[in-house]
Design a protein around this motif. Structure first.
Motif, PDB file in Angstrom:
ATOM      1  N   PHE A 165       0.750   3.425   0.171  1.00 61.11           N
ATOM      2  CA  PHE A 165      -0.274   4.097   0.719  1.00 61.11           C
ATOM      3  C   PHE A 165      -1.384   4.257  -0.135  1.00 61.11           C
ATOM      4  O   PHE A 165      -2.613   4.480   0.377  1.00 61.11           O
ATOM      5  CB  PHE A 165      -0.004   5.643   1.574  1.00 61.11           C
ATOM      6  CG  PHE A 165       0.974   5.147   2.652  1.00 61.11           C
ATOM      7  CD1 PHE A 165       0.785   3.941   3.593  1.00 61.11           C
ATOM      8  CD2 PHE A 165       2.035   6.109   2.840  1.00 61.11           C
ATOM      9  CE1 PHE A 165       1.647   3.758   4.533  1.00 61.11           C
ATOM     10  CE2 PHE A 165       2.734   5.733   4.167  1.00 61.11           C
ATOM     11  CZ  PHE A 165       2.552   4.723   4.938  1.00 61.11           C
ATOM     12  N   GLU A 220      -4.789  -3.222   6.768  1.00 62.17           N
ATOM     13  CA  GLU A 220      -3.420  -2.837   7.023  1.00 62.17           C
ATOM     14  C   GLU A 220      -3.554  -1.233   7.617  1.00 62.17           C
ATOM     15  O   GLU A 220      -2.616  -0.991   8.498  1.00 62.17           O
ATOM     16  CB  GLU A 220      -2.358  -2.653   5.978  1.00 62.17           C
ATOM     17  CG  GLU A 220      -1.948  -4.196   5.494  1.00 62.17           C
ATOM     18  CD  GLU A 220      -1.262  -5.117   6.419  1.00 62.17           C
ATOM     19  OE1 GLU A 220      -0.561  -4.383   7.327  1.00 62.17           O
ATOM     20  OE2 GLU A 220      -1.892  -6.228   6.561  1.00 62.17           O
ATOM     21  N   ARG A 221      -4.283  -0.425   7.097  1.00 61.02           N
ATOM     22  CA  ARG A 221      -4.421   0.704   7.693  1.00 61.02           C
ATOM     23  C   ARG A 221      -4.776   0.892   9.051  1.00 61.02           C
ATOM     24  O   ARG A 221      -4.400   1.876   9.730  1.00 61.02           O
ATOM     25  CB  ARG A 221      -5.381   1.559   6.851  1.00 61.02           C
ATOM     26  CG  ARG A 221      -5.009   1.949   5.509  1.00 61.02           C
ATOM     27  CD  ARG A 221      -6.227   3.052   4.734  1.00 61.02           C
ATOM     28  NE  ARG A 221      -6.219   2.711   3.175  1.00 61.02           N
ATOM     29  CZ  ARG A 221      -5.413   3.134   2.406  1.00 61.02           C
ATOM     30  NH1 ARG A 221      -4.137   3.589   2.579  1.00 61.02           N
ATOM     31  NH2 ARG A 221      -5.301   2.870   1.017  1.00 61.02           N
ATOM     32  N   PHE A 227       1.441   2.390   8.973  1.00 62.18           N
ATOM     33  CA  PHE A 227       0.268   3.055   8.154  1.00 62.18           C
ATOM     34  C   PHE A 227      -0.267   4.170   8.983  1.00 62.18           C
ATOM     35  O   PHE A 227      -1.158   4.876   8.514  1.00 62.18           O
ATOM     36  CB  PHE A 227      -0.819   1.883   7.741  1.00 62.18           C
ATOM     37  CG  PHE A 227      -0.391   1.209   6.470  1.00 62.18           C
ATOM     38  CD1 PHE A 227       0.536   0.342   6.398  1.00 62.18           C
ATOM     39  CD2 PHE A 227      -1.233   1.435   5.333  1.00 62.18           C
ATOM     40  CE1 PHE A 227       1.030  -0.417   5.206  1.00 62.18           C
ATOM     41  CE2 PHE A 227      -0.947   0.675   4.166  1.00 62.18           C
ATOM     42  CZ  PHE A 227       0.190  -0.248   4.115  1.00 62.18           C
TER      43      PHE A 227
END
Ligand SMILES: [Zn+2]
Length: 259
Positions: A165, A220-221, A227
Motif C-alpha cells: 500500500f 490498483e487503488r 486496496f
C-alpha cells in the motif's frame, strides 16, 4: 532496464519475465517455467541470462529452472528460507539485499502471505523510467495471491500494509499470472458501481489485450478490491465480522477462494 513480459498461456496463465541491463544485455529470468520459450526469447533479443530468480517455491514458478540453468550456467537466486523447498539455489536472499545484473539493480522485498517465503523484486526507476515491481503471486492485477497453499491471509495483509500500500502510484506492476479479467469481475461483484473497473472491463471487451496491459499502483487503488478496504460497500459486503481493514481483507480473501 529492458523488460520482456512473456505470457505462457498455460492453464494457470503464468507470466515469466526477462529483465536486462541496457548496457551489457545481461539478463535476469524470473520464474522461467516455460524454459524453451524463455531461452528462445532471450536468444532472439540477444540477451544473456546470468541469473534465474524465483519469487517462491510453487512448481509453476520453479519448474523451468533446471533446463534454463543447464543451458546458460545462470546463478539461481531465491528467498533464503525457500532454499530447502527449491532445489539447487546458489544464493538465498533477504529483505533489502540488492540483486545485480550488469548495471541493473533490483531491491529484494520479503513479502510473505501467499507462501511464507516469497520475494518481490523492486526497480526504483530513473528520470526516464517509472519504477517497477515484479511481484510473483503477492499482488496481481486487480487481485492478491491466494493463501491456501502454504500461506496465511493475516500475514499477507501485513505485507500489504507495510510494503505494498505505501508504494507510489506510478510503480508499474508485473505479476506472476494473468488473472485480470476474473479479478475485475470479483471487484465488480463486491463493488458493482466501481466505475474504473467497469471502464477497464469494457476496454478488454473492445480491443485492449490483457497481455499488453500494464497496471500500476495508482490503478490498483481504483480497480483492486483488496486496496479498497474502507469502502462502505466492500466492508458491509463481508458482513458483521468486518470491523476493520484487516478483517475486511481476510474476509475478501476467503470469499475469493470460493468464488
Ligand atoms: Zn504460487
Amino acid at each position: 532496464m529492458l523488460i520482456k513480459q512473456i505470457p505462457i498461456r498455460n492453464n494457470l496463465r503464468n507470466y515469466m519475465y526477462l529483465l536486462a541491463c541496457e548496457q551489457t544485455l545481461e539478463a535476469i529470468a524470473i520464474d522461467p517455467l516455460n524454459h524453451s520459450l524463455c531461452l528462445k526469447v532471450a536468444q532472439d533479443l540477444g540477451w544473456t541470462i546470468k541469473t534465474v530468480a524465483n519469487t517462491h517455491h510453487h512448481h509453476d514458478h520453479i519448474g523451468g529452472n533446471a533446463p534454463v540453468i543447464e543451458s546458460t550456467g545462470a546463478e539461481l537466486v531465491a528467498h533464503a528460507e525457500a532454499m530447502n523447498a527449491i532445489p539447487n539455489v546458489d544464493r538465498g536472499v533477504q529483505a533489502g539485499e540488492s540483486l545485480r545484473c550488469g548495471e541493473l539493480h533490483l531491491k529484494v522485498m520479503d513479502t510473505p502471505g501467499h507462501t511464507m517465503s516469497h520475494i518481490c523484486l523492486y526497480f526504483s526507476g530513473s528520470d526516464a523510467e517509472k519504477p517497477a515491481l515484479f511481484c510473483g503471486d503477492t499482488l496481481f492485477n486487480a487481485g492478491v495471491g491466494r493463501c491456501d497453499f502454504g500461506g496465511d491471509p493475516e500475514v499477507l495483509y501485513n505485507t500489504f500494509v507495510e510494503q505494498i500500500f505505501p508504494l507510489a502510484d506510478d510503480v508499474r506492476i508485473f505479476p506472476g499470472h494473468d488473472y485480470i479479467q476474473n479479478n475485475l469481475e470479483f471487484t465488480l461483484d463486491r463493488e458493482p458501481d466501481n466505475q474504473a473497473a467497469i471502464d477497464l472491463q469494457k476496454k478488454f471487451v473492445q480491443d485492449l489485450d490483457p497481455e499488453s496491459f500494464v497496471s500500476n499502483i495508482g490503478i490498483e487503488r481504483e480497480i483492486n478490491v483488496f486496496f479498497r478496504l474502507d469502502n462502505t460497500l466492500v466492508r458491509e459486503g463481508i458482513g458483521p465480522n468486518a470491523r476493520d481493514d484487516k478483517s475486511t481483507f481476510i474476509g475478501l480473501r476467503h470469499l475469493r477462494d470460493n468464488w
